[in-house]
Design a protein around this motif. Structure first.
Motif, PDB file in Angstrom:
ATOM      1  N   MET A 137      -1.710  -7.757  -4.370  1.00 62.71           N
ATOM      2  CA  MET A 137      -0.752  -6.706  -3.858  1.00 62.71           C
ATOM      3  C   MET A 137      -0.810  -5.715  -4.812  1.00 62.71           C
ATOM      4  SD  MET A 137       2.301  -7.950  -1.559  1.00 62.71           S
ATOM      5  CE  MET A 137       2.672  -9.468  -2.643  1.00 62.71           C
ATOM      6  N   LYS A 138      -0.356  -5.937  -6.212  1.00 59.99           N
ATOM      7  CA  LYS A 138      -0.537  -5.077  -7.434  1.00 59.99           C
ATOM      8  C   LYS A 138      -1.707  -4.103  -7.342  1.00 59.99           C
ATOM      9  CE  LYS A 138       2.774  -7.771 -10.015  1.00 59.99           C
ATOM     10  NZ  LYS A 138       2.856  -8.850 -11.314  1.00 59.99           N
ATOM     11  N   ILE A 139      -2.814  -4.679  -7.430  1.00 64.40           N
ATOM     12  CA  ILE A 139      -4.256  -4.131  -7.141  1.00 64.40           C
ATOM     13  C   ILE A 139      -4.033  -3.140  -6.232  1.00 64.40           C
ATOM     14  CG2 ILE A 139      -6.598  -4.281  -6.759  1.00 64.40           C
ATOM     15  CD1 ILE A 139      -6.375  -6.883  -7.925  1.00 64.40           C
ATOM     16  N   CYS A 140      -3.690  -3.432  -4.730  1.00 63.64           N
ATOM     17  CA  CYS A 140      -3.423  -2.589  -3.747  1.00 63.64           C
ATOM     18  C   CYS A 140      -2.581  -1.328  -4.039  1.00 63.64           C
ATOM     19  CB  CYS A 140      -3.033  -3.170  -2.534  1.00 63.64           C
ATOM     20  SG  CYS A 140      -4.531  -4.565  -1.929  1.00 63.64           S
ATOM     21  N   ASP A 142      -2.083   0.047  -7.084  1.00 68.25           N
ATOM     22  CA  ASP A 142      -2.677   0.861  -7.932  1.00 68.25           C
ATOM     23  C   ASP A 142      -3.759   1.780  -7.032  1.00 68.25           C
ATOM     24  OD1 ASP A 142      -1.521  -0.237 -10.253  1.00 68.25           O
ATOM     25  OD2 ASP A 142      -3.150  -1.778 -10.756  1.00 68.25           O
ATOM     26  N   ILE A 143      -4.630   1.199  -6.145  1.00 65.50           N
ATOM     27  CA  ILE A 143      -5.456   1.978  -5.446  1.00 65.50           C
ATOM     28  C   ILE A 143      -4.597   3.198  -4.656  1.00 65.50           C
ATOM     29  CG2 ILE A 143      -7.085   2.103  -3.595  1.00 65.50           C
ATOM     30  CD1 ILE A 143      -7.515  -1.100  -4.426  1.00 65.50           C
ATOM     31  N   ASN A 171      -5.716  -4.771 -13.539  1.00 65.38           N
ATOM     32  CA  ASN A 171      -5.205  -3.418 -13.234  1.00 65.38           C
ATOM     33  C   ASN A 171      -6.449  -2.635 -12.331  1.00 65.38           C
ATOM     34  OD1 ASN A 171      -2.661  -3.653 -14.398  1.00 65.38           O
ATOM     35  ND2 ASN A 171      -3.491  -3.198 -16.287  1.00 65.38           N
ATOM     36  N   ALA A 172      -6.239  -2.169 -11.305  1.00 62.96           N
ATOM     37  CA  ALA A 172      -7.188  -1.287 -10.583  1.00 62.96           C
ATOM     38  C   ALA A 172      -7.631  -0.115 -11.180  1.00 62.96           C
ATOM     39  CB  ALA A 172      -6.867  -1.332  -9.017  1.00 62.96           C
ATOM     40  N   LYS A 173      -8.934   0.090 -11.137  1.00 58.23           N
ATOM     41  CA  LYS A 173      -9.601   1.504 -11.426  1.00 58.23           C
ATOM     42  C   LYS A 173     -10.390   1.851 -10.617  1.00 58.23           C
ATOM     43  CE  LYS A 173      -8.271   0.934 -16.533  1.00 58.23           C
ATOM     44  NZ  LYS A 173      -7.659   2.446 -16.801  1.00 58.23           N
ATOM     45  N   ARG A 291       4.785   7.040   0.917  1.00 59.35           N
ATOM     46  CA  ARG A 291       5.324   6.073   1.881  1.00 59.35           C
ATOM     47  C   ARG A 291       4.469   4.833   1.818  1.00 59.35           C
ATOM     48  NH1 ARG A 291       5.903   8.603   7.453  1.00 59.35           N
ATOM     49  NH2 ARG A 291       7.354  10.033   6.571  1.00 59.35           N
ATOM     50  N   VAL A 292       3.091   4.866   1.673  1.00 59.71           N
ATOM     51  CA  VAL A 292       2.673   3.513   1.525  1.00 59.71           C
ATOM     52  C   VAL A 292       2.884   2.672   0.378  1.00 59.71           C
ATOM     53  CG1 VAL A 292       0.034   2.544   1.287  1.00 59.71           C
ATOM     54  CG2 VAL A 292       0.425   4.602   2.876  1.00 59.71           C
ATOM     55  N   SER A 293       3.044   3.382  -0.908  1.00 54.39           N
ATOM     56  CA  SER A 293       3.139   2.677  -2.011  1.00 54.39           C
ATOM     57  C   SER A 293       4.522   2.108  -2.121  1.00 54.39           C
ATOM     58  CB  SER A 293       3.003   3.917  -3.067  1.00 54.39           C
ATOM     59  OG  SER A 293       3.456   3.009  -4.427  1.00 54.39           O
TER      60      SER A 293
END
Length: 317
Positions: A137-140, A142-143, A171-173, A291-293
């Protein structure tokens, strides 16, 4: 053609203005990857080769591991990809974009050096049970944060997929910006899956036109892959995004039958419910990144409550 020329001229200005800080000598690059040795080559595409090596830091005895991408300087496509990536990476700097270390254009070369991301691509990790549900979920999040950053600058990624998300300490990049464009609002730029075989699934209602909405649709595919541990081509994505499954499925069904086996026992029902609401909204309509975040933050918060606080409550609570 006029738009393309103007964008390339702008990219060249970016290069010149940042040359002192970003320029890496061809000699240093050749030493780092042993003169473009096949042993250092980690990936190859139609118009490029990718290597891994250690570049010396300026005025120090230290080295940093980098990914070196050498573009085919004899093809228009290779030169176009080089200029596009330079422009985007210089103009859009963010903690969730793979950082530009430097570049080189000596002797007709077209080379870009990126920061190294030791955890690899998200596409290689979705079936890794060590990547827990909270990390996913944390990766999502970040995206989503990065897509919002690009869109705020009137830039669409247009080819966002799990293979173009790199992970550095989970961490997503976002990576692979060769198709990024700010010409989407002309309604004239259209993808061809035959030309770019790597494209993710495009929204059939958009007829492959590049828009902000198409980025959000592809985000929906990433969210589903992250939850299910399976790739989009195996998920019957049109059924998911048309909500045909949601009407007859319970949260228990999603957790027990749809979720990746390696994480299904970790998933809290409330967290799952909020996560899927976000995923299906992205697949159907345009959503604001904030809103998504915010919705994904609530899904993460529900999972944290379940994992961190619930075990500490009295048995008869």
């Amino acid at each position: 053609m006029e738009v393309v020329i103007k964008e390339h001229e702008k990219a060249i200005r970016f290069q010149k203005s940042n040359k002192y800080n970003l320029y890496i000598s061809l000699e240093n690059i050749q030493v780092a990857i042993e003169n473009f040795s096949n042993d250092k080559c980690i990936k190859e595409g139609r118009y490029w080769k990718q290597y891994e090596g250690q570049i010396p830091l300026d005025n120090t005895n230290e080295h940093t591991i980098v990914v070196v991408k050498q573009f085919d300087n004899k093809s228009d496509e290779g030169r176009m990809c080089f200029l596009t990536k330079i422009k985007v990476l210089v103009e859009f700097k963010h903690k969730n974009i793979v950082a530009l270390v430097g570049y080189n254009d000596e002797m007709g070369e077209r080379i870009i050096c990126y920061e190294n991301t030791p955890n690899g691509r998200l596409s290689k990790c979705v079936q890794d049970a060590s990547l827990c549900w909270m990390q996913r979920m944390k990766i999502c999040i970040d995206i989503v944060t990065e897509l919002g950053f690009l869109h705020k600058g009137y830039m669409v990624h247009s080819d966002i997929k799990s293979a173009s998300i790199l992970l550095n300490k989970w961490n997503a990049k976002i990576y692979d910006m060769k198709l990024a464009s700010n010409a989407w609002n002309t309604k004239q730029w259209k993808h061809s899956c035959d030309d770019y075989g790597s494209l993710g699934f495009m929204n059939p209602e958009m007829e492959n036109y590049v828009t902000v909405e198409s980025d959000w649709y592809l985000l929906c595919m990433i969210l589903l892959e992250t939850f299910c541990g399976r790739f989009t081509k195996d998920l019957e994505p049109w059924g998911f995004c048309k909500n045909t499954l949601v009407r007859c499925a319970s949260i228990e069904y999603f957790i027990n039958q749809v979720a990746f086996d390696g994480i299904k026992e970790q998933i809290n029902g409330k967290s799952c419910n909020k996560f899927f609401k976000v995923a299906f909204q992205c697949g159907k309509v345009i959503e604001s990144p904030w809103r998504v975040s915010e919705s994904l933050d609530k899904a993460l918060e529900a999972q944290e409550d379940h994992e961190i606080w619930e075990p500490k409550l009295p048995i008869d609570y």
